[in-house]
Write a protein that holds these residues in place. Structure first.
Motif, mmCIF file in Angstrom:
data_model
loop_
_atom_site.group_PDB
_atom_site.id
_atom_site.type_symbol
_atom_site.label_atom_id
_atom_site.label_comp_id
_atom_site.label_asym_id
_atom_site.label_seq_id
_atom_site.Cartn_x
_atom_site.Cartn_y
_atom_site.Cartn_z
ATOM 1 N N GLY A 133 -3.768 -0.349 8.075
ATOM 2 C CA GLY A 133 -4.812 0.679 7.211
ATOM 3 C C GLY A 133 -5.760 -0.191 6.410
ATOM 4 O O GLY A 133 -6.496 0.361 5.716
ATOM 5 N N SER A 183 -5.907 4.937 -1.271
ATOM 6 C CA SER A 183 -6.284 3.979 -0.243
ATOM 7 C C SER A 183 -6.174 2.647 -1.084
ATOM 8 O O SER A 183 -6.310 1.360 -0.539
ATOM 9 C CB SER A 183 -7.500 4.042 0.236
ATOM 10 O OG SER A 183 -8.508 3.951 -0.901
ATOM 11 N N THR A 199 5.173 6.737 15.048
ATOM 12 C CA THR A 199 4.747 6.744 13.524
ATOM 13 C C THR A 199 5.904 6.425 12.612
ATOM 14 O O THR A 199 6.942 7.001 12.816
ATOM 15 C CB THR A 199 4.253 7.953 12.978
ATOM 16 O OG1 THR A 199 3.056 8.269 13.949
ATOM 17 C CG2 THR A 199 3.615 8.023 11.691
ATOM 18 N N LYS A 222 0.853 -1.015 0.025
ATOM 19 C CA LYS A 222 -0.071 0.038 -0.116
ATOM 20 C C LYS A 222 1.008 1.211 -0.025
ATOM 21 O O LYS A 222 1.510 1.445 0.929
ATOM 22 C CB LYS A 222 -1.014 -0.123 1.187
ATOM 23 C CG LYS A 222 -1.963 1.230 1.287
ATOM 24 C CD LYS A 222 -2.838 1.036 2.603
ATOM 25 C CE LYS A 222 -3.764 2.213 2.435
ATOM 26 N NZ LYS A 222 -4.823 2.204 3.609
ATOM 27 N N ASN A 223 0.440 2.105 -0.990
ATOM 28 C CA ASN A 223 1.258 3.327 -1.226
ATOM 29 C C ASN A 223 2.940 2.973 -1.184
ATOM 30 O O ASN A 223 3.648 3.901 -0.361
ATOM 31 C CB ASN A 223 1.310 4.304 0.147
ATOM 32 C CG ASN A 223 -0.410 4.760 0.012
ATOM 33 O OD1 ASN A 223 -0.880 5.008 -1.212
ATOM 34 N ND2 ASN A 223 -1.116 5.081 1.222
ATOM 35 N N THR A 277 -8.813 -3.422 6.867
ATOM 36 C CA THR A 277 -9.601 -4.387 7.764
ATOM 37 C C THR A 277 -10.223 -5.614 6.772
ATOM 38 O O THR A 277 -10.423 -5.270 5.661
ATOM 39 C CB THR A 277 -10.912 -3.667 8.425
ATOM 40 O OG1 THR A 277 -11.455 -3.076 7.320
ATOM 41 C CG2 THR A 277 -10.379 -2.490 9.074
ATOM 42 N N GLN A 334 -0.262 12.327 4.100
ATOM 43 C CA GLN A 334 -1.431 11.398 4.852
ATOM 44 C C GLN A 334 -1.409 10.846 6.070
ATOM 45 O O GLN A 334 -1.969 10.725 6.833
ATOM 46 C CB GLN A 334 -1.660 10.162 3.764
ATOM 47 C CG GLN A 334 -2.059 10.659 2.479
ATOM 48 C CD GLN A 334 -1.980 9.328 1.627
ATOM 49 O OE1 GLN A 334 -1.275 8.263 1.858
ATOM 50 N NE2 GLN A 334 -2.693 9.343 0.600
ATOM 51 N N SER A 335 0.182 10.918 6.396
ATOM 52 C CA SER A 335 0.482 10.196 7.845
ATOM 53 C C SER A 335 0.444 11.396 8.982
ATOM 54 O O SER A 335 0.091 11.180 10.188
ATOM 55 C CB SER A 335 1.993 9.697 7.966
ATOM 56 O OG SER A 335 3.004 10.806 7.684
ATOM 57 N N SER A 374 -9.750 -0.819 2.752
ATOM 58 C CA SER A 374 -8.967 0.325 3.333
ATOM 59 C C SER A 374 -9.786 0.939 4.202
ATOM 60 O O SER A 374 -11.188 1.218 4.100
ATOM 61 C CB SER A 374 -8.588 1.266 2.024
ATOM 62 O OG SER A 374 -7.777 2.107 2.937
ATOM 63 N N THR A 375 -9.095 1.580 5.341
ATOM 64 C CA THR A 375 -9.729 2.062 6.246
ATOM 65 C C THR A 375 -9.912 3.567 6.097
ATOM 66 O O THR A 375 -10.462 4.433 6.868
ATOM 67 C CB THR A 375 -8.924 1.922 7.715
ATOM 68 O OG1 THR A 375 -7.626 2.420 7.534
ATOM 69 C CG2 THR A 375 -8.976 0.514 8.039
ATOM 70 N N THR A 376 -9.078 3.861 4.925
ATOM 71 C CA THR A 376 -9.178 5.677 4.455
ATOM 72 C C THR A 376 -9.586 5.505 2.864
ATOM 73 O O THR A 376 -9.960 4.318 2.389
ATOM 74 C CB THR A 376 -7.926 5.989 4.315
ATOM 75 O OG1 THR A 376 -6.870 5.305 3.493
ATOM 76 C CG2 THR A 376 -7.510 5.996 5.741
ATOM 77 N N ASN A 430 -2.775 -3.609 11.873
ATOM 78 C CA ASN A 430 -3.195 -2.302 11.782
ATOM 79 C C ASN A 430 -2.165 -1.549 10.653
ATOM 80 O O ASN A 430 -1.443 -0.591 11.037
ATOM 81 C CB ASN A 430 -2.380 -1.501 13.159
ATOM 82 C CG ASN A 430 -3.465 -1.866 14.609
ATOM 83 O OD1 ASN A 430 -4.435 -2.153 14.516
ATOM 84 N ND2 ASN A 430 -2.580 -2.470 15.611
#
Length: 627
Positions: free
Chosen positions: A157, A183, A412, A130-131, A159, A437-438, A176-178, A155
């Motif tokens: 990003g 995402s 982070t 992802k990304n 589910t 994004q973070s 994705s959670t976003t 965790n």
């Protein structure tokens, strides 16, 4: 042996009444003390009531003085699916078309299994990409239930859920959670779902929300957002879109209703306090009695300070009536705010101005102040400037491909695995998207030599971070590469009015406990110079002035009213001591005079007995002579 009290048996006097009256006369002094104690208790209660009112006003004034949080605009939307929120103090309007809404990327397995315990991953781990970041997820034996649990515990990003499409039929769904294009992700390592092709197919593709401004005109342009909320398109407006539609208009209008209600509430409580002072210090000529604080100069001074502050500050909408009350005119306030919102907010909150020292390129502005901060002009001296943390990565001659760049701040971490064909500029661009994004507050850049640099967006020690440059395959440091901290994040250092200030980023703050008039003053400094950079003038507005006044009155240690109440409480205790002493004294006095009356009755009784004996003797002698 019990003593006998004789009450006028012989003398015929009402000795008990006489004793009571004598004691009562002596007790007049105690009665006066009791009356004085009642008066002091009434004063204590009056002070308590006023201090309670002042405590509420301190809270109200603190809120009113924080003009940055004033809600002075209201928002409208022409569409029920677009929610608008006013975020500033100016009116604005924007018309646009919603061309797409944001969606979260999601995958669904291309086939199904017949139980949660069915094996869907042949290996012990699966990989989430992802990304540009790869995350290895340990899935144990690879059963569907373990895969779902492992993905959710990672965790990362996304589910996961096991969807039962029919009895005994399960598919794996991962989302994705976003939302937004960023995402999008892939999931590899799954091989237990029957069917040809990829094990996981796209159920919904992550996409940004998009609006088009300008309609079909040649100057029309589009704005995208990873979420359905747009915050920076129109000043003072934030809005959230819900569906594709055309011709939506959102707007904000100046609406001071909430602030006006806030000011009205403050005025009501001030007037209640003023009325309380008037009542407690009044003299009633008909009853010849005064209030519990009659002649109290402290509360009278408070009354005058309140009225003179309102008269002297010229805060729009506020005035003093001939009857000694404060009145608020909402219409006047509204007009003033619409004409000059900045000036109106400064009249209630606080304002500052800065005069730079000759030859110094510097500016400073008010960040905040406390009720202890006094109006005045204060010299600002900068010992050292704030610095933003910076790091640099100089790759070896083999470049950045096949390497991983990781940035760490606190808990982070953002890392990017450089793909084939990418150069330093591409890496910086990808990292900037991920960093934004973070919310890490770091920006990346690349120079012509292919070196990477990273800078904290905010100066100060709180912006510290770490950079790692490793081989993607092994995780070991890249041979021949240089990773160094070129600038350590540092807070500003300096003084305000000669008092050592605390530095956080670019903000200097005088300790609130300082005895200096500038106590609690915080200023934002922008300066390329050190030493004496100039003077800042701080001017508190009406709410800030009142906050200071009421705090001075109600401070638990030094408050003027608190000290007056403490004095009254001490007098109540002292009077009680005197009253108790008089109680003992009067009891002793009663005992003494009662004993004297008892002695008198005893003496009279003895004399009467002697009289009777003598009378009998003489009567007997006379009878004998006659015979």
């Amino acid at each position: 042996m019990t003593s006998l009290t004789i009450g006028g048996i012989v003398s015929g006097l009402d000795t008990k009444s006489i004793v009571d009256k004598l004691v009562s006369v002596q007790g007049n002094s105690q009665t006066l003390l009791k009356n004085r104690q009642i008066e002091q208790n009434s004063a204590v209660s009056a002070y308590s009531s006023m201090l309670s009112s002042i405590g509420s006003l301190v809270t109200q004034m603190s809120s009113l003085a924080n003009t940055s949080s004033w809600a002075t605009t209201s928002a409208t939307s022409s569409s029920s699916s677009v929610t608008a929120t006013a975020t500033g103090s100016v009116a604005n309007s924007l018309t646009f078309d919603v061309t797409s809404v944001a969606s979260a990327h999601s995958l669904i397995s291309n086939g199904s299994v017949n139980s949660l315990s069915a094996t869907v991953a042949s290996g012990s781990s699966i990989t989430l990409d992802k990304n540009g970041t790869s995350t290895s997820i340990n899935v144990g034996t690879g059963s569907l239930s373990e895969v779902v649990s492992a993905i959710n515990s990672a965790n990362a990003g996304v589910t996961a859920s096991a969807v039962q499409t029919s009895p005994g039929t399960y598919r794996l769904q991962v989302a994705s959670t976003t939302t937004g294009e960023a995402s999008q992700f892939t999931l590899s390592g799954l091989s237990g779902f029957p069917g040809a092709g990829a094990q996981m197919n796209i159920l919904a593709e992550g996409a940004d929300a998009e609006i088009k401004i300008g309609g079909s005109g040649s100057n029309a342009y589009t704005v995208t957002s990873a979420t359905n909320t747009f915050s920076d398109v129109a000043q003072g407006l934030s809005f959230t879109v819900g569906k594709v539609e055309a011709g939506v208009t959102v707007g904000s209008a100046v609406d001071t209703t909430k602030v006006s209600d806030q000011i009205s509430g403050v005025v009501t409580n001030i007037n209640n306090l003023l009325s309380s002072i008037t009542t407690n210090t009044a003299w009633d000529s008909s009853t010849k009695t005064g209030g519990p604080l009659l002649g109290d100069s402290t509360v009278r001074a408070l009354q005058q300070q309140i009225l003179s502050t309102v008269s002297g500050m010229n805060a729009p909408g506020l005035s003093v009536t001939s009857g000694g009350q404060v009145q608020f005119d909402k219409t006047t306030f509204d007009t003033a705010f619409k004409t000059d919102p900045t000036g109106t907010m400064a009249a209630y909150g606080a304002s500052s101005s800065f005069t730079a020292a000759t030859g110094k390129s510097a500016s400073a502005s008010l960040s905040r102040a406390t009720s202890a901060t006094q109006a005045g002009t204060y010299a600002v001296d900068v010992t050292s400037q704030a610095k933003a943390e910076q790091w640099q990565v100089i790759p070896p001659g083999t470049g950045v491909v096949g390497r991983t760049v990781a940035l760490l701040r606190g808990s982070t971490t953002v890392k990017y695995d450089v793909a084939s064909g990418e150069d330093a500029s591409a890496v910086a661009a990808k990292l900037n998207t991920m960093l934004a994004q973070s919310g890490m507050g770091i920006t990346a850049a690349a120079d012509a030599s292919g070196n990477l640099s990273f800078t904290s967006t905010n100066p100060g020690s709180a912006g510290a971070f770490e950079v790692k440059f490793t081989e993607t395959s092994s995780g070991s440091a890249v041979a021949g590469a240089t990773v160094s901290q070129t600038t350590e994040g540092a807070d500003i250092k300096g003084t305000i009015n000669g008092v050592e200030a605390t530095g956080i980023g670019n903000i200097l703050t005088v300790p609130p406990t300082s005895d200096d008039p500038s106590a609690g003053l915080s200023i934002l400094v922008n300066s390329t110079a050190t030493g004496d950079i100039g003077d800042i003038t701080y001017k508190p507005g009406l709410a800030q002035q009142f906050g200071s006044l009421f705090s001075q009155m109600s401070d638990s240690q030094t408050g003027t009213l608190v000290q007056a109440q403490t004095t009254a409480k001490t007098q109540v205790k002292d009077l009680q001591t005197q009253i108790d002493a008089w109680t003992d004294r009067l009891a002793a006095y009663r005992s003494s005079i009662t004993a004297k009356f008892t002695a008198m009755e005893s003496s009279l009784s003895a004399l009467k007995a002697q009289q009777s004996s003598l009378a009998s003797f003489f009567n007997s002698s006379s009878s004998s002579s006659s015979s």
